[in-house]
Design an enzyme around this catalytic site. Structure first.
Site, PDB file in Angstrom:
ATOM      1  N   ARG A   1      21.412   6.758  -6.387  1.00 48.99           N
ATOM      2  CA  ARG A   1      21.766   5.596  -7.206  1.00 48.99           C
ATOM      3  C   ARG A   1      22.778   5.971  -8.276  1.00 48.99           C
ATOM      4  O   ARG A   1      23.674   5.198  -8.574  1.00 48.99           O
ATOM      5  CB  ARG A   1      20.501   4.980  -7.807  1.00 48.99           C
ATOM      6  CG  ARG A   1      19.725   4.230  -6.747  1.00 48.99           C
ATOM      7  CD  ARG A   1      18.509   3.500  -7.280  1.00 48.99           C
ATOM      8  NE  ARG A   1      18.053   2.546  -6.265  1.00 48.99           N
ATOM      9  CZ  ARG A   1      16.930   1.842  -6.335  1.00 48.99           C
ATOM     10  NH1 ARG A   1      16.132   1.967  -7.369  1.00 48.99           N
ATOM     11  NH2 ARG A   1      16.605   1.001  -5.370  1.00 48.99           N
TER      12      ARG A   1
ATOM     13  N   TYR B   1      24.595  -2.904  -2.812  1.00 48.69           N
ATOM     14  CA  TYR B   1      23.720  -2.057  -1.993  1.00 48.69           C
ATOM     15  C   TYR B   1      22.966  -1.006  -2.804  1.00 48.69           C
ATOM     16  O   TYR B   1      23.155  -0.892  -3.998  1.00 48.69           O
ATOM     17  CB  TYR B   1      24.442  -1.471  -0.787  1.00 48.69           C
ATOM     18  CG  TYR B   1      25.610  -0.522  -0.931  1.00 48.69           C
ATOM     19  CD1 TYR B   1      25.926   0.146  -2.088  1.00 48.69           C
ATOM     20  CD2 TYR B   1      26.412  -0.275   0.193  1.00 48.69           C
ATOM     21  CE1 TYR B   1      26.986   1.022  -2.149  1.00 48.69           C
ATOM     22  CE2 TYR B   1      27.486   0.607   0.139  1.00 48.69           C
ATOM     23  CZ  TYR B   1      27.766   1.250  -1.035  1.00 48.69           C
ATOM     24  OH  TYR B   1      28.809   2.112  -1.090  1.00 48.69           O
ATOM     25  N   GLU B   2      22.057  -0.325  -2.117  1.00 49.18           N
ATOM     26  CA  GLU B   2      21.184   0.679  -2.756  1.00 49.18           C
ATOM     27  C   GLU B   2      20.345   0.045  -3.871  1.00 49.18           C
ATOM     28  O   GLU B   2      20.104   0.649  -4.918  1.00 49.18           O
ATOM     29  CB  GLU B   2      22.066   1.807  -3.320  1.00 49.18           C
ATOM     30  CG  GLU B   2      21.387   3.165  -3.423  1.00 49.18           C
ATOM     31  CD  GLU B   2      21.275   3.905  -2.104  1.00 49.18           C
ATOM     32  OE1 GLU B   2      22.001   3.587  -1.143  1.00 49.18           O
ATOM     33  OE2 GLU B   2      20.428   4.822  -2.035  1.00 49.18           O
ATOM     34  N   GLY B   3      19.891  -1.199  -3.600  1.00 43.68           N
ATOM     35  CA  GLY B   3      19.178  -1.985  -4.620  1.00 43.68           C
ATOM     36  C   GLY B   3      20.174  -2.773  -5.443  1.00 43.68           C
ATOM     37  O   GLY B   3      20.944  -2.178  -6.205  1.00 43.68           O
TER      38      GLY B   3
ATOM     39  N   GLN C   1      17.923  -3.296 -10.017  1.00 41.57           N
ATOM     40  CA  GLN C   1      18.011  -2.163 -10.947  1.00 41.57           C
ATOM     41  C   GLN C   1      17.505  -2.570 -12.331  1.00 41.57           C
ATOM     42  O   GLN C   1      16.815  -1.802 -13.007  1.00 41.57           O
ATOM     43  CB  GLN C   1      19.462  -1.668 -11.071  1.00 41.57           C
ATOM     44  CG  GLN C   1      20.112  -1.235  -9.768  1.00 41.57           C
ATOM     45  CD  GLN C   1      19.397  -0.106  -9.086  1.00 41.57           C
ATOM     46  OE1 GLN C   1      18.875   0.792  -9.744  1.00 41.57           O
ATOM     47  NE2 GLN C   1      19.318  -0.139  -7.768  1.00 41.57           N
TER      48      GLN C   1
END
Lengths: 594, 594
Positions: free
Chosen positions: B297, B440-442, B447
Site C-alpha cells: 500500500r 486499487y489495493e483498497g 483506506q
C-alpha cells in the site's frame, strides 16, 4: 450504466418556482412574443427526448471509434450523422437564434438547459451545434445584412455548421500575437492565409458546408490585440442564390488525438488565400468574438455540469445495486450476503457531494442565464444590472462549474471502485471528456484572472458591489423567517467574508499587482461557493414556502440544501486563507530553484 | 516532453541528512550486513539509469499499443520484454528480498525510492516487478521451506513473475464473500477452482512462469473473512528439479480495456482445478496477505507520487519554454513577443503546489518506510513503535499520496493548456495512469476507514498517541530555535487541532459509529497534511542547520518548505470543519431522495 434521464423536474422547479421565468418573459417584449411557460415546457420535453433517445446512445461507441481523418476529410463516428440529422429536423439549431433570420429567439435560461441535456448525453456531439450557435451569435450581432441573409439563415436551419478559428500553435491564451494574415481584395473581400490549431468542428461530414469565423490581422494592423479582425470564411464559396460554389482554399491538415471527446473533431486548419468577409469593424475582431464569449463560456461551464450529472446518475444506480460489506451499525439487508454500498457514510458523502454541487451549479447557471437575458432583452437599469452580473459571473460559471464538474466525474468514478476504471462501464469516459472543459475557451486560470483583475479590480469593486447588493437584498427579504435561519446565517457570513477578502485583495494590489494573479484562482472558488450558497438559500426558501413541501422532490431539495451548507460551503474557509496568504511565497523563489 | 530525471539529490538528502539512514542501518544487525551509505548511493544511481534509459522511453508507446490478448495469451507492448530483461539482468527483482533465498535484503527506505523511479518512468512497467515483489514478501514470511526453495528463489532471480489473485466479480472491497474453492488432495496439495478479475500481471509474455497467490475457501471453511486461505498456484507446474512441467489449468479468459496503465495486463483468471499449495495456515489467508499489504500500500502511494514527479518535470520544462502574455508587473522579456508563462502567479502556484506536495510525499514516504524498517529489523520498543507508526501511517501513504498524486498530474496537465489534452505530449497519460492508484489495493475510502476505524478507534487512540508523541518530541527539540519559529508554530497548531479532532470523533462515535464512516475521508486528509507538515519542518530544520544552506538545493528546499506552510497546510482548516460537521446531513436523507 444507467440510462440518462433529463432532470426535467429540477429544470421546471428552477425556471418557474425559483426564478419565475414566466413573469420575466412576460415583462420583456421581445421574449414575450416567443416564449411562455407552456412553450418552454414543451421545448424541454422534446429536447429531452432527443438527448435521451438519439444522442446518449451514440456516446460510448463515439468514444471507442472517434473521428477518423482521411486525406483532408473527417469522418464522424457511427450514428453521429443520423443523430445530427434528427437534431436538425427538429429545428434545434435555431433555438436561440435571431428571429429575423429564422431563429426561434429563445432565452438563454432555456437554451442553457438544452445545452446541459446534450452535454450529459454526449459532449462530443454537443460541440458541433454548440460551436455553430456561438458563431451564429457573433454573426447575428456584428455581421452585415448581406452576410446574415446568406449564411446565418443556413446555420439556423442546420444545413451548415460553423467553427471558431482563434488559436495558433504559438498563440493560445495570448491572441495578440496571432500571425494569420488578411489582405484586402478589390471587391471588398479579403484573402486569408494562416494556420489554426485546436479547431473544434473545423472539418466533418455532418453538413455540406462549414462556416469558419477566423481571427486574422491586416498587414498594417496595430500590434497586439488591437490589430485583430474577424472574418467569415466558408469552406465552400457560396453563390448569390445560396448554392455552393467551388472550394475556398480551406483545408484540414490533421486531427488531434486527445484524452477524451474522441468523437469531436479537433482540427488543424490551413487557410491558403481563402476568401473571407469582414465581420464588424476592422481591428475590432476580439470585441466581436467576445460578444459570444459570455454565452459560450457559460456553455462550457454547463458542459462540465452535463458530464457530472450523467456521472451522478450512473454512480447512484451502481451504488444502489452493488452489495459489498455491512453497515457500521449492523447489517441492513441480513438476508443478502452483503448490504448495498449506500449504507456507507463515505459513499453517501460522495453521492451527496455530486448531487448538491450539480443542483447548485444548475441553479447558479440558471441565475446567470437570467442575467444574460436581462442584459440582452431588458432596458435601462435592469439591462445594466443584467449586463454587470452576467459579465461578473461568467468566468465563475466557466471555471467553477467545470472544476466541480471534473471533480464530480472523478467522484462518480470512485463510487464504481475498480469498475469505474474499465472503459465499458462508461464512467471513466466522463472524466476524460469533462477534463477539457477546464482547459479550452480560456483556461480556468485565465477565467480567474478575468474575474479578479478585469472585472472586480477593473471596475474598482463596482461590479462586485452589484452582486453584493443582490445577495443582501435577498437576505433582508428572508431573514425574519425562522425556518430560513439555518441558511441565512451561513450565507450572510460567507458574503461578508467574500466582501472582506475582495477589499483586502484590492488594497494589497495597489502595492503589488501580483497579489491578484496569485490569489485569483482561490478567489474565484470562494466567490463560486458563496454564489452557490445564495442560490441554494433561494431554493430552500421556495421549498419552505411551498404547499408541496412534503413531496419527495421538495424534501430531497431541502435535505440537499442542508447538506450543501453543512458539508460544502465550509470549503471556502481554507480557500480564503490561501487567497490571503500573499504573493511572497510564490515570487520569492527564483525560477532556477523550481 | 521533458526527459525524466531521477531526483537523486533529494533522495540523498532525505536518506542521509534528514533521516540519517546510515546510522539506523548500522544499528540494525541484519541491515548492517547488507547496506551502507556507499552501497545505497550506488544502488540508487544504477537504478536511476534503468528508470531513465530503459523504462521511461517505452512508456508512451506502451500507452498507445497496450497489451494484446490473443487466445489466452497476453502479448506485452513493444520494448517491455527487453526492458524487463535488462531489469532482471541487473538483479533488481531481488532488491528487497530475503537473503536466505537469494534476495539482497535491502531496506524499505531504499526499495521505496526504487519504486518511485520505476513509477515515474512508467507505472505499467513497474507493476510487473512490483506485484512479484509483493507476492514474494508473503511467501517469504508465511511459506514453507520447500515452497520458498522452489519458488521464491526464481522470483528473486526474475525468471518467474507473480500475481495476487484476490478480487472476484461480486467481491472486491468485501473479500469475505469470495467463492473460489479449494479442495484438499491426498498429497497435501489443493485443487483450486474459481474466477478472479482485475488480476494485474495475471498473464503475460515476460517470464516463462507466473506464480499466482490465490485467495480461496475450503468447502467447510467458516463464513466470511475468517474462512479464507492463501494458495500458491503456478501457471506451469514445477518439477522437483525446478524445471517446468505441464500447464496447471490456469488460464487467462480476457483482459480489461482501461482508462490508463494500458501496458499493464489486467486479467480475468480462471482456475479449473489447478494444483495449489497452502501458504501459512488454513483460514489465515487474509493475515498472510496483509503481511505484504503495508509494503504494497505504501508502494501504491508511491505510484501516485511517481506519476506526479514526472508530471512536474514535464510541466516545469513546458512553463519555462512557453511564451504567452506578459507579467502583470510589466514585460520581463521585452525582446520576445511574449514572456515565459513562469511570470504568472497562477502558473507558479500550480508548479509550487506540485513541487511542495511531491517533495513532502517523498519525505513522508521515506519516514514511513523507515518505521517499516524498524518494524522489520529492530527489536523491543523500537520495533513496536515502528510497527505502530507504519501500520497507522500506511493508509495515509496509500490514500493521501495517491489523491495528491492525481491532483498533481491534473495540475501538470493544466500548465500545458490545450497541449496537455493531446496524447502525443504524454501529460494526459500521467493523469489516466495515476487515477487507478486511488482505486486499487483498497479504494481510498477503504483506506480512510482503515485509518480512523481500525487503527485510531480500534486502538482507542493509542496508535494516534504514538504519532502525537513523536511530533511533540520533535517540536520540543527545535522550539528554542528562532529560525524554526515560522515552522514550529503552525506545525504545533496543526498537531493540536488534529489531536482535538481525534478526541472529538472518538467521543462522538460512542453514540453513533457512523460519525467515523462519514468523517473518515476528511480525517485522513487532515492527518496527511499534518504529518506532511512534520516532515517539512524536519527538512527545514536540516537546511537551517546545514553549512550548505546557501546552495541552490538547500535554498530551494527552504523556500518550498515556506510555501508548504503558507499555501498548502491551510487546506486542513476546511477539512477539519467538514470532519466535524457530523453524520446527520449524510444519513437524514433517505435513499429514495438521492
Amino acid at each position: 450504466m444507467a440510462e440518462y434521464k433529463v432532470p426535467l423536474a429540477d429544470m421546471d422547479f428552477l425556471l418557474f418556482e425559483v426564478f419565475k421565468a414566466d413573469d420575466i418573459w412576460q415583462k420583456l417584449p421581445k421574449l414575450a412574443e416567443q416564449v411562455d411557460k407552456d412553450t418552454a415546457q414543451a421545448i424541454l420535453q422534446e429536447c429531452a427526448k432527443i438527448a435521451e433517445q438519439e444522442v446518449a446512445p451514440i456516446a460510448r461507441q463515439g468514444d471507442e471509434t472517434g473521428v477518423r481523418y482521411d486525406a483532408g476529410k473527417v469522418i464522424t463516428a457511427p450514428g453521429y450523422k443520423e443523430a445530427f440529422n434528427t437534431y436538425v429536423e427538429g429545428g434545434w439549431p435555431a433555438l436561440g437564434g435571431d428571429v429575423d433570420y429564422g431563429g426561434m429567439g429563445m432565452p438563454k435560461m432555456l437554451t442553457a438547459m438544452h445545452e446541459e441535456m446534450l452535454c450529459s448525453a454526449d459532449i462530443s456531439f454537443a460541440l458541433y451545434p454548440s460551436l455553430t450557435a456561438g458563431a451564429a451569435l457573433s454573426l447575428a450581432k456584428h455581421g452585415s445584412e448581406a452576410l446574415k441573409e446568406k449564411y446565418l439563415t443556413k446555420m439556423y436551419s442546420g444545413q451548415w455548421a460553423a467553427s471558431m478559428c482563434l488559436t495558433e500553435a504559438h498563440s493560445g491564451s495570448d491572441l495578440g500575437i496571432i500571425r494569420t494574415k488578411a489582405v484586402a481584395n478589390d471587391d471588398g473581400s479579403y484573402d486569408i492565409s494562416g494556420n489554426k490549431i485546436f479547431i473544434t468542428g473545423g472539418e466533418h461530414d455532418l453538413t455540406e458546408n462549414i462556416i469558419h469565423l477566423v481571427l486574422a490581422k491586416l498587414p498594417d494592423a496595430p500590434a497586439g490585440p488591437r490589430g485583430i479582425s474577424l472574418f467569415l470564411v466558408p469552406k465552400f464559396k457560396v453563390n448569390d442564390d445560396g448554392s455552393l460554389a467551388e472550394s475556398n482554399n480551406v483545408s484540414c491538415g490533421s486531427i488531434e488525438h486527445k484524452m477524451g471527446i474522441h468523437a469531436s473533431a479537433t482540427c488543424v486548419m490551413n487557410f491558403d488565400g481563402a476568401q473571407g468577409y469582414l465581420i464588424g469593424e476592422l481591428n475590432k475582431g476580439l470585441a466581436c468574438m467576445f460578444t459570444m464569449m459570455n454565452f459560450e463560456r457559460i456553455g462550457v461551464g454547463i458542459q462540465g455540469l452535463g458530464a457530472a450529472v450523467k456521472s451522478y446518475q450512473n454512480a447512484l444506480e451502481y451504488a444502489k445495486d452493488r452489495q459489498q460489506g455491512r453497515a457500521l451499525t449492523g447489517a441492513k439487508s441480513p438476508k443478502q450476503t452483503a448490504d448495498s454500498i449506500m449504507v456507507h457514510g463515505d459513499v453517501r458523502r460522495m453521492l451527496l457531494n455530486m448531487k448538491a454541487l450539480n443542483e447548485g451549479s444548475r441553479a447558479l447557471s440558471t441565475y446567470i442565464s437570467m442575467q444574460l437575458d436581462y442584459a440582452t432583452y431588458a432596458e435601462g437599469e435592469e439591462q445594466a444590472k443584467g449586463e454587470t452580473l452576467s459579465a461578473l459571473l461568467t468566468p465563475i460559471a466557466k471555471a467553477f462549474f467545470t472544476d466541480l464538474g471534473f471533480e464530480n466525474t472523478v467522484t462518480g468514478q470512485q463510487v464504481f471502485g475498480g469498475h469505474g476504471y474499465i472503459r465499458e462501464w462508461g464512467q471513466e469516459q466522463l472524466v476524460r471528456d469533462a477534463r477539457i472543459t477546464q482547459i479550452y475557451e480560456g483556461t480556468n486560470g485565465i477565467q480567474a484572472m478575468d474575474l479578479l483583475l478585469r472585472k472586480v479590480a477593473g471596475s474598482k469593486g463596482a461590479m462586485f458591489t452589484t452582486f453584493y447588493n443582490e445577495v443582501v437584498e435577498f437576505i433582508e427579504s428572508v431573514e425574519h423567517q425562522d425556518s430560513m435561519q439555518e441558511f441565512v446565517k451561513p450565507l450572510s457570513d460567507a458574503l461578508e467574508d467574500l466582501n472582506d477578502l475582495t477589499l483586502e485583495l484590492l488594497s494589497k494590489a495597489q502595492d503589488n499587482i501580483d497579489e491578484l494573479g496569485v490569489s485569483a484562482n482561490d478567489y474565484l472558488h470562494v466567490f463560486g461557493y458563496t454564489a452557490m450558497a445564495f442560490v441554494w438559500a433561494k431554493m430552500a426558501q421556495v421549498v419552505l414556502a411551498s404547499e408541496q413541501i412534503s413531496e419527495e422532490f421538495y424534501q430531497s431539495k431541502l435535505h440537499t440544501a442542508r447538506y450543501f451548507f453543512k458539508r460544502l460551503l465550509p470549503r471556502r474557509i481554507s480557500l480564503i486563507a490561501l487567497a490571503r496568504s500573499g504573493a511572497d511565497s510564490v515570487f520569492d523563489i527564483s525560477d532556477e530553484l523550481f
